[in-house]
Scaffold this motif. Structure first.
Motif, PDB file in Angstrom:
ATOM      1  N   UNK A 219       2.153   0.361   2.775  1.00 26.21           N
ATOM      2  CA  UNK A 219       2.575  -0.833   2.827  1.00 26.21           C
ATOM      3  C   UNK A 219       3.269  -1.160   2.130  1.00 26.21           C
ATOM      4  N   UNK A 220       4.470  -2.017   3.036  1.00 25.15           N
ATOM      5  CA  UNK A 220       5.487  -3.084   3.220  1.00 25.15           C
ATOM      6  C   UNK A 220       5.352  -3.433   1.797  1.00 25.15           C
ATOM      7  N   UNK A 221       5.991  -3.326   0.443  1.00 26.65           N
ATOM      8  CA  UNK A 221       5.318  -3.942  -0.517  1.00 26.65           C
ATOM      9  C   UNK A 221       6.652  -3.172  -1.608  1.00 26.65           C
ATOM     10  N   UNK A 222       7.003  -3.488  -2.756  1.00 26.22           N
ATOM     11  CA  UNK A 222       8.849  -2.971  -3.375  1.00 26.22           C
ATOM     12  C   UNK A 222       7.409  -2.275  -4.516  1.00 26.22           C
ATOM     13  N   UNK A 223       6.047  -2.510  -4.338  1.00 27.85           N
ATOM     14  CA  UNK A 223       4.908  -2.374  -5.704  1.00 27.85           C
ATOM     15  C   UNK A 223       4.482  -0.864  -4.886  1.00 27.85           C
ATOM     16  N   UNK A 224       3.937  -0.784  -3.689  1.00 29.39           N
ATOM     17  CA  UNK A 224       3.433   0.259  -3.321  1.00 29.39           C
ATOM     18  C   UNK A 224       5.058   1.235  -3.018  1.00 29.39           C
ATOM     19  N   UNK A 225       5.988   1.284  -3.132  1.00 32.03           N
ATOM     20  CA  UNK A 225       6.765   2.127  -3.163  1.00 32.03           C
ATOM     21  C   UNK A 225       7.028   2.623  -4.511  1.00 32.03           C
TER      22      UNK A 225
END
Lengths: 422, 422
Positions: free
Chosen positions: A408-414
């Motif tokens: 998903x497009x969140x920095x947490x997901x990255x």
């Protein structure tokens, strides 16, 4: 086998330093013309030269393309005044990371994907076009399954020539597109590549203005591969490498790289230091490697079955000459599985950022195998020839490489994905 | 907006002739660092230089890549001693056949498909990598939908750096393959390209060792495009063209080509002859062309809808500066339909043997339109920038080009087909 008899008699041809055609089997010399087989013994003809006044300075002062070597090629001195492609002077990169991966002390990669249509075929086609113009032809032709078709159609377009390119009708759509886009006549032939090849020879005999680059002007065409040897030597700082690994299809390229090295040494452009030439084939089409392993002088034709289609010539015309060069220089010929080809492509891409077509995978994987077998010396300076582009053989890596993760497009997901895969 | 505050304070940076970062809006100067927005007015920062001892001879004696211009770029003088790609010095071809087709007296095509990953992005990424190394970064990153992803993954592979490339998960499989093959971390993000871009800015702020080439090291990255201007001038024989047509995405490339021309003239490397800069956009994403037509200084963002995806930036950061350059030099900005883009690709391929991606089709078709409108002078010497490769956007020509005919494998069938289609 004079295809254009009226041209053969011409003595006013300007093909630069070329002086005659010479039979590689019996040595018979014949006038420069659109011939490819010895009138005495039917052996293959090659160009014989008389070189004069060639120095490092004169080459370095030349254009930044293969035409800097025009005084070493069968092309007119004013070759640049006619529209043609300007291939060559592609990158020779110091491949330290690939060297480390392979356990070689010093390695270079000659990256010929930088040519106009992204393979070394631009070199041979540019020379063929220049010679064909001088020989009186007006249509540029070839049978091909890929790189050569691209190069011929593109060069003809640039020159304003008609072209006739013959391909098997079963060819992948992408390869059809990348030839058809240049215009010209593209004929899809119902049959195998062998059928297409036979048809080309028939058509060459029937049409005196058609230059089939790899048939009736083959002696000139083949000389274009010398420039790979010239460039390697010049880019190394005017010296020969100790070892070079060359992919083998018809085998012409390997013999011409050797010819280029020999000419440079003979002309005093480089020290005549010893070098060893190695051949690389895919196991699924390895007739020359087989002959080498078996100690034979004769190459037994095979039916190709490999993903390295640009090397899939089952009956390689220059096979015996490849064996000569490799044995004379103390090299070897190896072969690798399709699985190893894909690994070779990936290794080169991962370590050096060069995305090669399947033939490049063959070269890298064969180098690895020859090193493991002790045939290639890990302490000798080595050059690998990468002659075509991975963009043209994407199928080889499909389902083999892909995204590390989909997130998903969140920095947490990255961050989480990196923690998991990093 | 200092992202790596510890580095910003460093004064021992060797970025060659670069002396400071300078705000394009308010002129405020700040020390060389990993910053991209003015601390006073949030305007974009660009590199300010102090050039010394640059001559035609010193450039010509340099390497056959963009590094011949290293003393004009924000990179260390020893840039070549670190592994990097060696893009540049691509062909500038005299395009007489395209000139005739367009009705122009003299035309050149700058063919940047010869770069390592076959687009001009190799230039900007190579400069970004060299600067990023000096700025203390260790990971090369970008958000991208294509060419930039290829260039970043390849350059990082060659340098032995980790890379993090963010792409929309909906990207075509071929574009995923051509990035994934180089290894590194490739993250497919569920979202639009705008989402991916926002995520990149967030991640850049979070990871002090991550150099997002087009975000936190953008001032250095952007300078790589100057080399397109330098090469055009050098390859024309050390002079400026009278007209140049440049595709516009973010607009950075166009402004840097102008900067390159200006620097060459200021340094006395070329005569300061007048030139006009023209921009090219696809109608489906033509915010800068619209602002030009309307006489506005401000660019109103649009939602892109065009096959020219490498130009599909709806809110172009350098749009206002593009308008400045074009108006100052007496140029114009045109736009063309997707249909015209495909015709532009085909026209260039048919006449010059150069197979461009959709962005190249935009440039050719826009040149045609600007000529018809009288904005481009047909008697002035003109250069077209072709910045990417058709092999990467095959979809644009699928179902538009194909074999002339499909025939049985007999010469009789070939003759009949030629009679019918020839």
């Amino acid at each position: 086998m004079t295809l254009t008899a009226d041209l053969a008699a011409t003595t006013a041809l300007d093909l630069g330093p070329a002086r005659a055609l010479s039979c590689r089997e019996c040595g018979h010399r014949t006038a420069l013309a659109a011939e490819f087989a010895c009138p005495h013994c039917f052996g293959p003809l090659e160009v014989a030269y008389e070189f004069t006044g060639i120095t490092r300075d004169s080459i370095e002062a030349g254009p930044k393309s293969i035409w800097r070597y025009r005084h070493l090629l069968p092309v007119p001195g004013d070759v640049q005044s006619h529209p043609n492609t300007e291939p060559g002077l592609t990158r020779l990169i110091e491949a330290d990371r690939l060297a480390a991966a392979l356990g070689v002390r010093k390695l270079w990669v000659k990256d010929d994907t930088g040519n106009p249509t992204h393979s070394f075929k631009d070199r041979v086609v540019a020379v063929a076009l220049a010679a064909a113009r001088e020989l009186g032809f007006t249509v540029l032709c070839c049978p091909s399954t890929g790189n050569l078709a691209n190069a011929v159609a593109a060069a003809a377009a640039r020159a304003g020539w008609d072209s006739v390119v013959l391909i098997p009708s079963s060819l992948e759509k992408a390869k059809i597109l990348t030839t058809a886009v240049y215009g010209g006549t593209l004929l899809a032939v119902d049959g195998t590549y062998d059928d297409v090849n036979r048809l080309a020879t028939e058509l060459a005999a029937d049409h005196e203005d058609w230059a089939f680059v790899n048939v009736n002007v083959r002696p000139y065409y083949a000389e274009g591969s010398k420039t790979l040897g010239y460039e390697v030597a010049e880019q190394l700082g005017w010296r020969l490498p100790e070892q070079i690994v060359v992919p083998v299809a018809s085998g012409s390229q390997l013999t011409k790289v050797d010819k280029g090295f020999t000419e440079f040494a003979t002309l005093g452009l480089v020290e005549p230091t010893p070098y060893r030439v190695f051949g690389a084939q895919a196991t699924g089409c390895s007739p020359v490697a087989k002959a080498f392993e078996d100690g034979h002088d004769v190459v037994t034709p095979v039916r190709p079955d490999t993903i390295a289609r640009s090397l899939a010539i089952g009956n390689p015309a220059d096979g015996p000459y490849v064996l000569d060069v490799v044995r004379r220089t103390g090299g070897a010929i190896g072969h690798v599985s399709d699985e190893e080809v894909v690994e070779g492509i990936r290794l080169l891409a991962r370590t050096e950022g060069v995305f090669a077509e399947t033939a490049g995978g063959v070269t890298v994987a064969t180098a690895k195998k020859l090193l493991e077998a002790g045939a290639l010396d890990p302490d000798a300076e080595t050059v690998l020839l990468i002659t075509g582009d991975g963009l043209k053989t994407l199928d080889a890596v499909t389902d083999r490489v892909g995204p590390t993760a989909t997130v998903p497009s969140t920095s947490k997901a990255v961050r989480e994905a990196l923690a998991q895969h990093g």
